[in-house]
Scaffold this motif. Sequence first.
Motif, PDB file in Angstrom:
ATOM      1  N   GLU A 128       0.793  -1.224   0.000  1.00 18.81           N
ATOM      2  CA  GLU A 128       0.000   0.000   0.000  1.00 18.81           C
ATOM      3  C   GLU A 128       0.829   1.278   0.000  1.00 18.81           C
ATOM      4  O   GLU A 128       0.439   2.274  -0.624  1.00 18.81           O
ATOM      5  CB  GLU A 128      -0.979   0.007   1.186  1.00 18.81           C
ATOM      6  N   HIS A 129       1.959   1.302   0.707  1.00 13.85           N
ATOM      7  CA  HIS A 129       2.723   2.554   0.717  1.00 13.85           C
ATOM      8  C   HIS A 129       3.308   2.850  -0.660  1.00 13.85           C
ATOM      9  O   HIS A 129       3.403   4.013  -1.055  1.00 13.85           O
ATOM     10  CB  HIS A 129       3.814   2.544   1.799  1.00 13.85           C
ATOM     11  N   ASP A 130       3.660   1.807  -1.413  1.00 14.00           N
ATOM     12  CA  ASP A 130       4.101   2.029  -2.795  1.00 14.00           C
ATOM     13  C   ASP A 130       2.932   2.490  -3.663  1.00 14.00           C
ATOM     14  O   ASP A 130       3.073   3.395  -4.497  1.00 14.00           O
ATOM     15  CB  ASP A 130       4.692   0.746  -3.380  1.00 14.00           C
ATOM     16  N   TYR A 131       1.794   1.858  -3.462  1.00 16.23           N
ATOM     17  CA  TYR A 131       0.597   2.165  -4.260  1.00 16.23           C
ATOM     18  C   TYR A 131       0.174   3.615  -4.079  1.00 16.23           C
ATOM     19  O   TYR A 131      -0.043   4.340  -5.058  1.00 16.23           O
ATOM     20  CB  TYR A 131      -0.532   1.217  -3.854  1.00 16.23           C
ATOM     21  N   TYR A 132       0.090   4.075  -2.827  1.00 20.46           N
ATOM     22  CA  TYR A 132      -0.367   5.448  -2.585  1.00 20.46           C
ATOM     23  C   TYR A 132       0.673   6.486  -2.982  1.00 20.46           C
ATOM     24  O   TYR A 132       0.320   7.592  -3.399  1.00 20.46           O
ATOM     25  CB  TYR A 132      -0.790   5.614  -1.113  1.00 20.46           C
ATOM     26  N   ARG A 133       1.938   6.126  -2.884  1.00 23.86           N
ATOM     27  CA  ARG A 133       2.963   7.054  -3.354  1.00 23.86           C
ATOM     28  C   ARG A 133       2.852   7.256  -4.863  1.00 23.86           C
ATOM     29  O   ARG A 133       2.965   8.374  -5.369  1.00 23.86           O
ATOM     30  CB  ARG A 133       4.361   6.538  -2.992  1.00 23.86           C
ATOM     31  N   GLU A 134       2.595   6.174  -5.598  1.00 25.20           N
ATOM     32  CA  GLU A 134       2.442   6.287  -7.051  1.00 25.20           C
ATOM     33  C   GLU A 134       1.192   7.071  -7.426  1.00 25.20           C
ATOM     34  O   GLU A 134       1.195   7.826  -8.398  1.00 25.20           O
ATOM     35  CB  GLU A 134       2.415   4.891  -7.690  1.00 25.20           C
ATOM     36  N   ILE A 135       0.115   6.893  -6.654  1.00 28.03           N
ATOM     37  CA  ILE A 135      -1.085   7.703  -6.892  1.00 28.03           C
ATOM     38  C   ILE A 135      -0.755   9.176  -6.683  1.00 28.03           C
ATOM     39  O   ILE A 135      -1.173  10.043  -7.449  1.00 28.03           O
ATOM     40  CB  ILE A 135      -2.244   7.279  -5.967  1.00 28.03           C
ATOM     41  N   GLY A 136       0.015   9.460  -5.627  1.00 28.74           N
ATOM     42  CA  GLY A 136       0.437  10.840  -5.377  1.00 28.74           C
ATOM     43  C   GLY A 136       1.260  11.402  -6.516  1.00 28.74           C
ATOM     44  O   GLY A 136       1.096  12.565  -6.906  1.00 28.74           O
ATOM     45  N   ASN A 137       2.133  10.585  -7.082  1.00 29.31           N
ATOM     46  CA  ASN A 137       2.946  11.035  -8.212  1.00 29.31           C
ATOM     47  C   ASN A 137       2.087  11.388  -9.417  1.00 29.31           C
ATOM     48  O   ASN A 137       2.416  12.294 -10.183  1.00 29.31           O
ATOM     49  CB  ASN A 137       3.949   9.950  -8.602  1.00 29.31           C
ATOM     50  N   ALA A 138       0.966  10.648  -9.586  1.00 27.29           N
ATOM     51  CA  ALA A 138       0.102  10.864 -10.746  1.00 27.29           C
ATOM     52  C   ALA A 138      -0.918  11.981 -10.541  1.00 27.29           C
ATOM     53  O   ALA A 138      -1.507  12.474 -11.502  1.00 27.29           O
ATOM     54  CB  ALA A 138      -0.637   9.567 -11.087  1.00 27.29           C
ATOM     55  N   GLU A 139      -1.118  12.394  -9.288  1.00 25.53           N
ATOM     56  CA  GLU A 139      -2.144  13.399  -8.970  1.00 25.53           C
ATOM     57  C   GLU A 139      -1.624  14.816  -9.223  1.00 25.53           C
ATOM     58  O   GLU A 139      -0.489  15.141  -8.889  1.00 25.53           O
ATOM     59  CB  GLU A 139      -2.559  13.243  -7.500  1.00 25.53           C
ATOM     60  N   ARG A 154       1.908   6.826   6.216  1.00 27.62           N
ATOM     61  CA  ARG A 154       1.152   6.164   7.283  1.00 27.62           C
ATOM     62  C   ARG A 154       1.093   4.661   7.068  1.00 27.62           C
ATOM     63  O   ARG A 154       1.260   3.873   7.998  1.00 27.62           O
ATOM     64  CB  ARG A 154      -0.274   6.733   7.340  1.00 27.62           C
ATOM     65  N   PHE A 155       0.837   4.256   5.819  1.00 28.97           N
ATOM     66  CA  PHE A 155       0.764   2.827   5.535  1.00 28.97           C
ATOM     67  C   PHE A 155       2.113   2.148   5.735  1.00 28.97           C
ATOM     68  O   PHE A 155       2.178   0.991   6.172  1.00 28.97           O
ATOM     69  CB  PHE A 155       0.255   2.583   4.109  1.00 28.97           C
ATOM     70  N   LYS A 156       3.184   2.840   5.421  1.00 31.99           N
ATOM     71  CA  LYS A 156       4.511   2.254   5.622  1.00 31.99           C
ATOM     72  C   LYS A 156       4.741   1.958   7.102  1.00 31.99           C
ATOM     73  O   LYS A 156       5.283   0.909   7.470  1.00 31.99           O
ATOM     74  CB  LYS A 156       5.585   3.195   5.082  1.00 31.99           C
ATOM     75  N   TRP A 157       4.337   2.898   7.967  1.00 32.97           N
ATOM     76  CA  TRP A 157       4.458   2.683   9.414  1.00 32.97           C
ATOM     77  C   TRP A 157       3.502   1.591   9.896  1.00 32.97           C
ATOM     78  O   TRP A 157       3.842   0.790  10.758  1.00 32.97           O
ATOM     79  CB  TRP A 157       4.160   3.981  10.161  1.00 32.97           C
ATOM     80  N   TYR A 158       2.310   1.589   9.329  1.00 35.87           N
ATOM     81  CA  TYR A 158       1.248   0.708   9.822  1.00 35.87           C
ATOM     82  C   TYR A 158       1.461  -0.747   9.435  1.00 35.87           C
ATOM     83  O   TYR A 158       0.965  -1.656  10.107  1.00 35.87           O
ATOM     84  CB  TYR A 158      -0.110   1.184   9.275  1.00 35.87           C
ATOM     85  N   GLN A 159       2.208  -0.979   8.374  1.00 25.84           N
ATOM     86  CA  GLN A 159       2.353  -2.331   7.843  1.00 25.84           C
ATOM     87  C   GLN A 159       2.806  -3.343   8.884  1.00 25.84           C
ATOM     88  O   GLN A 159       2.413  -4.518   8.838  1.00 25.84           O
ATOM     89  CB  GLN A 159       3.351  -2.310   6.685  1.00 25.84           C
ATOM     90  N   GLU A 160       3.592  -2.919   9.854  1.00 27.49           N
ATOM     91  CA  GLU A 160       4.125  -3.848  10.852  1.00 27.49           C
ATOM     92  C   GLU A 160       3.024  -4.505  11.679  1.00 27.49           C
ATOM     93  O   GLU A 160       3.235  -5.564  12.287  1.00 27.49           O
ATOM     94  CB  GLU A 160       5.104  -3.137  11.783  1.00 27.49           C
ATOM     95  N   GLN A 289       2.935   0.254 -11.902  1.00 20.14           N
ATOM     96  CA  GLN A 289       3.194  -0.274 -10.567  1.00 20.14           C
ATOM     97  C   GLN A 289       3.370  -1.778 -10.668  1.00 20.14           C
ATOM     98  O   GLN A 289       2.544  -2.458 -11.282  1.00 20.14           O
ATOM     99  CB  GLN A 289       2.041   0.049  -9.615  1.00 20.14           C
ATOM    100  N   ASP A 290       4.422  -2.301 -10.062  1.00 25.33           N
ATOM    101  CA  ASP A 290       4.699  -3.729 -10.205  1.00 25.33           C
ATOM    102  C   ASP A 290       4.270  -4.537  -8.988  1.00 25.33           C
ATOM    103  O   ASP A 290       4.735  -5.657  -8.774  1.00 25.33           O
ATOM    104  CB  ASP A 290       6.186  -3.969 -10.488  1.00 25.33           C
ATOM    105  N   THR A 291       3.348  -3.990  -8.156  1.00 31.46           N
ATOM    106  CA  THR A 291       2.819  -4.760  -7.034  1.00 31.46           C
ATOM    107  C   THR A 291       1.409  -5.216  -7.358  1.00 31.46           C
ATOM    108  O   THR A 291       0.719  -4.639  -8.185  1.00 31.46           O
ATOM    109  CB  THR A 291       2.785  -3.932  -5.732  1.00 31.46           C
ATOM    110  N   GLY A 292       0.984  -6.271  -6.670  1.00 32.63           N
ATOM    111  CA  GLY A 292      -0.349  -6.813  -6.899  1.00 32.63           C
ATOM    112  C   GLY A 292      -0.393  -7.639  -8.178  1.00 32.63           C
ATOM    113  O   GLY A 292       0.537  -7.658  -8.977  1.00 32.63           O
ATOM    114  N   LEU A 293      -1.476  -8.367  -8.347  1.00 32.89           N
ATOM    115  CA  LEU A 293      -1.725  -9.089  -9.591  1.00 32.89           C
ATOM    116  C   LEU A 293      -2.943  -8.457 -10.219  1.00 32.89           C
ATOM    117  O   LEU A 293      -4.010  -8.398  -9.620  1.00 32.89           O
ATOM    118  CB  LEU A 293      -1.982 -10.577  -9.326  1.00 32.89           C
ATOM    119  N   LYS A 294      -2.780  -7.944 -11.422  1.00 36.58           N
ATOM    120  CA  LYS A 294      -3.834  -7.180 -12.062  1.00 36.58           C
ATOM    121  C   LYS A 294      -4.916  -8.109 -12.610  1.00 36.58           C
ATOM    122  O   LYS A 294      -4.671  -8.955 -13.462  1.00 36.58           O
ATOM    123  CB  LYS A 294      -3.244  -6.324 -13.184  1.00 36.58           C
TER     124      LYS A 294
END
Length: 375
Positions: A128-139, A154-160, A289-294
């Motif tokens: 998620e932290h990669d996903y939301y960062r990429e959304i931010g880059n595109a916004e 936040r997601f990067k911290w929360y992942q643990e 984005q190279d995470t997840g399976l589309k």
Amino acid sequence: MDKKLHLVSINIPWPANYGGVIDVYYKIKALYDCGIKIILHCFEYERPRAVELENVCEEVHYYRRRTGVLSNLTYLPYNVYSRKDERLIGNLLKNNDPILFEGLHTCYYLNDSRLIDRFKIFRECNIEHDYYREIGNAEHNIIKKCFFYIEAQRFKWYQENVADAELMIAVSQTDTDYLQKEFPRHKVEFIPCFHGNNEITSTAGQSDFLLYHGKLSVKENEKAALYLIENIFCKMYPYRCIIAGMDPSSTLLKAASRYGNITVEANPSVGRINELISTAQINLLVTFQDTGLKLKLLNSLFAGRHVVANSMMLAGSGLDALCHIADAPEKMIEKCNELMNIPFSTDILDERRKLLFPVFSNEYQAKRLIEMINF
């Protein structure tokens, strides 16, 4: 003895018409078909309640998502904190059945001390932290951009927090490797997305158009669609190019309108999108984005003809052999022009059957998941 499973969903998983809820709904259905009684917990967010879910669930509970500024005043991810509801934890505590948390967004109660003795499963949908960062880059909107960057951190911290799960199931091999590295003492398994295809329905033949499909209101998908318009589709004349999906923006509609061979089909029915996937000569799939399976990749391979994709779309999928891979625009144009003149054959269908089954069968993966859960 009945085997019951709590399943906490990010949203109401019906109709199953976009990525996140498609995986949830068809997972529920596959588990139901295997005799598991599902106690579904879902958050109401921009979708109506669905009586159809009662056909595959033992119980269905709805919770209001607490959106707005106040839900943002927290160190937790907004998308997690807004799904806090005491009624949910109350319902989870009514018995001792295992709990499946669908995505990091639903994990507010995963590490709650009251659930310490329960068997908990975390379903990873994205890093998620990669996903939301990429959304931010595109916004482009500065306020939204800041929100997405903050949410990513936040997601990067929360992942643990998912360390409290007894089992983690990831949607791609790439994400499986990532979680195994982050949580080396935990059990992490690759279980691909569940989907609406029980068999390969692709048909041999040939047509005159290319297709890109996806939930167009998602920034990642809009970015991909704009990229295709500006770099590939505009150079594919005289072939028709169709972009289909939910809620396209005015920016996307305007970009497509500049070219006579490009059309956007907004909010097509499930039947129409299936028709487009199956009759397109080429399903052209691009992601940054190279995470997840589309899921659009699986749907295209089960129901479509030729598939052209960039490397990121295939990352960790194990499906490279079934697709034509092209990354640079000129290579993509060259490959598409070639395939527009090659009828889709039954030989290709045979290759797909060999690689897609049993690994990408809903029944096979549901039985694997049941074996992993401590009922």
